[in-house]
Scaffold this active site. Structure first.
Site, short mmCIF file in Angstrom:
data_model
loop_
_atom_site.label_atom_id
_atom_site.label_comp_id
_atom_site.label_asym_id
_atom_site.label_seq_id
_atom_site.Cartn_x
_atom_site.Cartn_y
_atom_site.Cartn_z
N GLU A 46 11.86 -18.53 -40.47
CA GLU A 46 11.35 -18.92 -39.05
C GLU A 46 10.31 -18.03 -38.81
O GLU A 46 10.75 -16.85 -38.70
CB GLU A 46 12.73 -19.04 -38.40
N LYS B 6 9.40 -15.13 -35.60
CA LYS B 6 10.51 -14.61 -35.06
C LYS B 6 9.55 -14.63 -33.79
O LYS B 6 8.67 -13.85 -33.39
CB LYS B 6 10.58 -12.99 -35.44
N ASP C 235 8.69 -13.84 -30.01
CA ASP C 235 8.95 -12.75 -29.21
C ASP C 235 9.12 -12.89 -27.56
O ASP C 235 8.05 -13.05 -26.99
CB ASP C 235 7.39 -11.78 -29.58
N TYR D 240 17.27 -21.35 -32.30
CA TYR D 240 17.38 -20.93 -33.52
C TYR D 240 18.81 -20.87 -34.02
O TYR D 240 18.90 -20.45 -35.31
CB TYR D 240 16.49 -19.72 -33.88
N LYS E 105 9.84 -7.34 -39.64
CA LYS E 105 9.02 -7.13 -38.62
C LYS E 105 7.46 -6.68 -39.13
O LYS E 105 7.26 -6.20 -40.14
CB LYS E 105 9.37 -5.69 -37.77
N CYS F 168 -11.71 12.36 -5.62
CA CYS F 168 -11.12 11.02 -5.93
C CYS F 168 -12.54 9.97 -6.40
O CYS F 168 -13.49 9.98 -5.19
CB CYS F 168 -10.42 10.22 -4.66
N CYS G 251 -12.70 7.47 -3.11
CA CYS G 251 -12.87 7.87 -1.41
C CYS G 251 -13.41 9.28 -1.24
O CYS G 251 -13.65 9.80 -0.43
CB CYS G 251 -11.63 7.96 -0.79
N CYS H 21 -4.82 11.49 -5.73
CA CYS H 21 -5.87 11.52 -4.74
C CYS H 21 -5.27 11.77 -3.16
O CYS H 21 -4.11 11.13 -2.91
CB CYS H 21 -6.54 10.09 -4.35
N CYS I 1 -7.93 6.00 1.85
CA CYS I 1 -8.53 5.72 0.56
C CYS I 1 -8.35 4.40 0.31
O CYS I 1 -7.27 3.65 0.12
CB CYS I 1 -7.76 6.67 -0.62
S1 IVH Z 1 18.43 -15.60 -35.32
C1 IVH Z 1 22.62 -14.31 -35.78
N1 IVH Z 1 15.97 -16.64 -35.48
O1 IVH Z 1 15.31 -11.78 -32.40
C2 IVH Z 1 21.25 -14.56 -35.77
N2 IVH Z 1 16.50 -14.84 -33.97
O2 IVH Z 1 15.55 -9.10 -33.15
C3 IVH Z 1 20.42 -14.24 -34.40
N3 IVH Z 1 14.68 -14.15 -32.48
O3 IVH Z 1 18.38 -11.60 -30.70
C4 IVH Z 1 19.16 -14.49 -34.28
N4 IVH Z 1 13.20 -15.66 -33.03
O4 IVH Z 1 16.50 -13.26 -29.85
C5 IVH Z 1 16.66 -15.63 -34.80
N5 IVH Z 1 13.67 -17.77 -35.39
C6 IVH Z 1 14.45 -16.73 -34.97
C7 IVH Z 1 14.28 -15.80 -33.90
C8 IVH Z 1 15.23 -14.68 -33.54
C9 IVH Z 1 13.38 -14.58 -32.47
C10 IVH Z 1 15.13 -13.04 -31.71
C11 IVH Z 1 16.39 -13.28 -31.18
C12 IVH Z 1 17.28 -12.02 -31.66
C13 IVH Z 1 16.25 -10.98 -31.99
C14 IVH Z 1 16.66 -10.12 -32.95
#
Ligand code: IVH
Length: 676
Positions: A113, A115, A117, A225, A315, A407, A410, A425, A431
């Protein structure tokens, strides 16, 4: 049709349309029809308030939170994820898991999936109705954010199925799509309010907002998720089935999820696919989450510490590029601090073209050994503004970066702040770079509390030249305001009335309103109480100021410098001449200073007093009211649902009083004491 059923029909209709629009991205009605139907619902509710249910779409922007940052205990712990930064690390994580399960890795089904942000949230439903939503917090106890979560239209207030489980926690990520984030920051720049550094901070800041109206205006989204607490018939065998189930409950689906077998080559292929689509997605993602799909395998692996042994986050590396540093400008911020900003040869990094980078301060420039003309490496790690990592090639025509002596806005002298890396400044109240912000600070609710003179109006008046310094507030004319766009004579008169009404004030409030660096609300009050009148404060030496409890050398120097500046003196004189007044401290305090020198903390919800009232009372007796409990705390007043602060007080054996005990001990008869 009976009233009740036509009301329910309206709710069902609008909820269905919201679902089509916000979850399925597939609207089926025109905006006009939607608006008309919504209006019908509002009219019906206005005429029949007894009908209103919590599931009505009108209730998304509803009540304020029950208490500021109420805690919620998660029935099932909210886990986090371990990180992997390479393909090898990722694969070996699942190799280990397979070994523990005693099967070959290639027989595992891996579910991948994006991830997202943003911010992890758990939403609790009972009998299909949304009851509360909480942040992860420490995994066991999170913060109640129901009021802002309910404003997110892709989160159903009522689950979309007829036989919902008794209880279910739907867990997922709240995030702000990139386009909405850009719009939010553009607006923030126009309004002079806070600009968020990245979409994650924007989402977190919005969810933790106390005012649900603000959250409702920002286009947040939620994608689930995982599952938390679950009470009901459970017939899932795979993680992917749970995600499909969430979709039938009325939630969005995470785009670009894939299932594959646990082969090294499959991980590699998947990573390249995700890397390609990363910059094309409407939301920011910072990696890929890989999960073992079979729930039975998940259960037998379990978790260690805070993360599962069946899932890991791969990551994305931060994105780096090489470019040339063309120029360095110095920006003057709200408090007068000069920040060097790198102007770059535009370069495409992390999906956007960047032409600026932050350099923080002169120490950073020195550490990097940076000169104009150098080739540099810049890095974007999810933030809007990238940072400079290092010099990769010294330029052939280098020019040193020098802090200007005057500055750039000003022309007042620039000086280094003692003991810090920053330069500031010295233009103070005159200013222009600091001007509008200082006026907003002065007029804000915490200080002079000038109703109707809000941030937008200050910006407008400032840009027209009608307000240059805080003293100009008092010479504003009706026509200055009335001629602005969106203002009329009536609203202009309201502003002038508010200015007039704000003139009687307190010394501590006025001192804080001046915006002397580092001198906040509390310190200003303490200084005012100690010196009792403005004349004494403005002539105090650093040594004298340092006699005041909690005033250190930096603050003392700032106060002395501020009052020594003739321009500041002239502005204060002008303000006083326009009728701003207060009674000197000695004569205002009718209370005995029975708590002088003590530090008190308020926690939980008080039933008979508001927090502000309790604070005012304690201060009138000479106590300082602090925000957190420490060894120095004299006493904690605990209201209903007191949490961590109470625990801390108990662990430090600090005296705790319940509200009733507090009122009785100080003999507070509310009518007389609080009003005075
Ligand atoms: S699963 C037990 N799936 O990433 C599993 N987390 O760095 C719990 N996050 O705390 C997380 N997308 O806030 C999962 N597709 C995804 C995610 C995801 C973002 C976040 C989540 C987690 C953090 C960990």
């Amino acid at each position: 049709m009976p009233l009740n059923s036509s009301y329910n029909d309206l709710i069902t209709k609008i909820n269905q349309w919201d679902h089509e629009y916000y979850v399925l991205d597939n609207p089926s009605v025109s905006d006009a029809e939607y608006d008309q139907t919504f209006r019908k619902l509002l009219d019906l509710e206005a005429n029949n308030p007894a009908l209103i249910t919590a599931q009505s779409p009108s209730q998304r922007v509803g009540a304020k939170p029950l208490a500021e940052y109420r805690k919620i205990e998660h029935a099932v712990k909210m886990l986090s994820l371990a990180n992997a930064f390479t393909l090898e690390e990722t694969y070996s994580f699942f190799e280990k898991a397979a070994k523990e399960l005693d099967i070959p890795p290639s027989t595992l089904t891996i579910f991948s999936e994006p991830k997202l942000d943003g911010l992890a949230i758990s939403i609790h439903y009972e009998k299909g109705l949304l009851v509360y939503a909480a942040t992860r917090g420490d995994g066991k106890i999170g913060e109640d954010v129901t009021h802002t979560i309910k404003t997110i239209k892709s989160i159903p207030l009522q689950l979309a199925i007829h036989n919902p489980p008794e209880k279910i926690d739907v867990r997922g990520e709240v995030f702000i799509p990139v386009a909405a984030f850009k719009k939010l920051n553009q607006m923030a720049e126009i309004n002079g309010s806070k600009v968020f550094v990245n979409p994650r901070n924007a989402a977190a800041g919005t969810i933790r907002q106390l005012n649900p109206k603000v959250a409702a205006e920002r286009d947040l989204q939620f994608i689930p998720y995982g599952l938390g607490e679950y009470e009901g018939k459970f017939n899932f065998t795979e993680h992917s089935e749970i995600l499909n189930y969430f979709h039938t409950l009325g939630f969005r689906k995470n785009p670009h999820c894939y299932a594959f077998l646990g082969d090294f080559a499959e991980f590699e292929k998947n990573y390249h696919v995700m890397e390609q689509i990363r910059d094309k997605l409407p939301m920011q993602i910072d990696g890929i989450v890989y999960k073992i799909n079979a729930l039975q395998q998940q259960t037998s692996l379990g978790f260690i510490a805070r993360s599962p042994k069946w899932a890991i986050a791969r990551k994305f590396p931060a994105q780096n590029e090489i470019t040339q540093l063309l120029e360095v400008d110095f920006q003057v911020g709200r408090t007068g601090v000069l920040t060097p900003v790198a102007r770059l040869e535009p370069v495409f990094v992390g999906g956007v073209t960047v032409s600026n980078a932050t350099l923080h301060n002169m120490d950073e420039i020195e550490r990097l050994g940076l000169c104009m003309g150098d080739s540099i490496e810049i890095q974007r790690a999810g933030d809007v503004i990238p940072k400079v990592v290092k010099v990769v090639k010294i330029g052939t025509q280098r020019k040193p970066i020098i802090m200007p002596e005057l500055c750039p806005v000003c022309s007042a002298p620039v000086e280094r702040i003692e003991g810090q890396a920053a330069f500031r400044c010295t233009g103070g109240l005159t200013c222009p770079a600091q001007g509008a912000e200082r006026i907003k600070h002065y007029a804000s609710r915490k200080f002079m509390n000038i109703n109707n003179l809000g941030t937008k109006l200050v910006d407008l008046l400032y840009s027209k030249g009608a307000l240059k310094t805080i003293a100009d507030i008092y010479s504003l004319k009706l026509s200055d305001i009335a001629e602005l766009e969106g203002q009329g004579e009536k609203s202009a008169q309201n502003v002038l009335d508010s200015i007039e009404a704000s003139k009687p004030t307190k010394l501590g409030t006025f001192l804080g309103a001046l915006g002397i660096h580092e001198v906040g609300e509390e310190s200003a009050k303490t200084i005012a109480k100690y010196f009792k009148n403005l004349n004494t404060i403005s002539h105090a030496t650093s040594e004298e100021l340092m006699q005041v409890p909690d005033i250190g050398p930096v603050m003392a120097t700032n106060v002395v410098n501020f009052f020594r500046d003739e321009k500041n003196q002239a502005i204060i004189k002008q303000i006083l001449a326009s009728g701003v007044t207060w009674q000197d401290e000695q004569s205002t305090s009718t209370h005995q200073q029975i708590l002088a020198g003590q530090s008190w903390v308020l926690t939980g919800t008080l039933q008979n007093l508001s927090r502000d009232e309790a604070k005012a009372l304690l201060e009138s007796w000479g106590a300082k009211v602090a925000g957190s409990v420490s060894k120095k705390t004299s006493c904690v007043v605990a209201g209903k649902d007191a949490g961590a602060k109470l625990d801390k007080a108990e662990s430090l054996s600090i005296k705790v009083m319940e509200e009733a005990e507090f009122l009785e001990a100080f003999n507070v008869s509310q009518e007389s004491d609080i009003a005075s």
